[in-house]
Design an enzyme around this catalytic site. Structure first.
Site, short mmCIF file in Angstrom:
data_model
loop_
_atom_site.label_atom_id
_atom_site.label_comp_id
_atom_site.label_asym_id
_atom_site.label_seq_id
_atom_site.Cartn_x
_atom_site.Cartn_y
_atom_site.Cartn_z
N TYR A 1 71.10 -17.47 -17.97
CA TYR A 1 70.28 -18.38 -17.17
C TYR A 1 69.79 -17.67 -15.91
O TYR A 1 68.60 -17.68 -15.60
CB TYR A 1 71.09 -19.62 -16.83
CG TYR A 1 70.34 -20.63 -16.00
CD1 TYR A 1 69.36 -21.43 -16.58
CD2 TYR A 1 70.62 -20.81 -14.65
CE1 TYR A 1 68.67 -22.38 -15.81
CE2 TYR A 1 69.94 -21.75 -13.89
CZ TYR A 1 68.97 -22.52 -14.47
OH TYR A 1 68.30 -23.45 -13.72
N SER B 1 71.74 -32.14 -14.73
CA SER B 1 70.87 -32.12 -15.91
C SER B 1 71.54 -32.85 -17.06
O SER B 1 72.75 -33.06 -17.07
CB SER B 1 70.62 -30.67 -16.36
OG SER B 1 70.02 -29.94 -15.35
N LYS C 1 65.92 -16.66 -14.76
CA LYS C 1 65.36 -17.19 -13.53
C LYS C 1 64.96 -16.06 -12.56
O LYS C 1 63.95 -16.16 -11.86
CB LYS C 1 66.33 -18.16 -12.86
CG LYS C 1 66.58 -19.42 -13.69
CD LYS C 1 65.29 -20.17 -13.92
CE LYS C 1 65.51 -21.50 -14.62
NZ LYS C 1 64.30 -22.32 -14.65
#
Length: 153
Positions: free
Chosen positions: A102, A137, A106
């Site tokens: 992740y 989320s 990013k």
């Protein structure tokens, strides 16, 4: 004013993005503001995350937004106006344990959009990156051995 039109897009399916961008431009003629706000993440140790999953995360968080941006960008350049926004993550600036794929995706996105900002300034197109801290989320609890269910969307 334009009537709203729902156009479905799986940002991790790079092959369909070009067609969706064409559909949007055919329908509305232009895009004034493009907000890239899709994301996918997974939590796990580097050694336990498959390369396949690393690639899925990269497709959704890096290749998806840049593919869509590149599809819309020529229209903005020809009009010499527009705004592109990347809603990213603080993990695009700093990494934390168990989020390597992740954070890498990013970081890559921030690098791309920082370069893009400098390249298209002459066309009066603004590029912004927003890097919020942690947000809540949607998450599904995975069944044993089902890594795909461990993805946060």
């Amino acid at each position: 004013t334009y009537a709203p039109k729902l156009i479905l897009l799986d940002i991790s399916d790079i092959n369909c993005i070009q067609d969706v961008a064409k559909e949007i431009l055919n329908c509305y003629g232009c895009v004034d503001i493009l907000i890239n706000n899709a994301s996918m993440k997974v939590k796990g140790a580097v050694q336990s995350i498959s390369l396949e999953l690393d690639k899925k995360i990269m497709d959704a968080n890096y290749f998806g937004p840049i593919t869509l941006t590149k599809a819309i960008l020529p229209n903005m350049i020809s009009r010499r106006t527009g705004q592109i926004v990347l809603i990213n993550s603080i993990q695009g600036k700093i990494g934390i344990p168990f989020r390597a794929a992740y954070a890498a995706s990013k970081h890559a996105a921030v690098g791309f959009f920082d370069c893009l900002r400098a390249e298209i300034e002459e066309f009066d197109i603004s590029v912004s990156t927003v890097n919020p801290t942690f947000i809540c989320s949607y998450h599904r609890q995975p069944a044993p051995g089902n890594w795909e269910a461990s993805i946060w969307k």
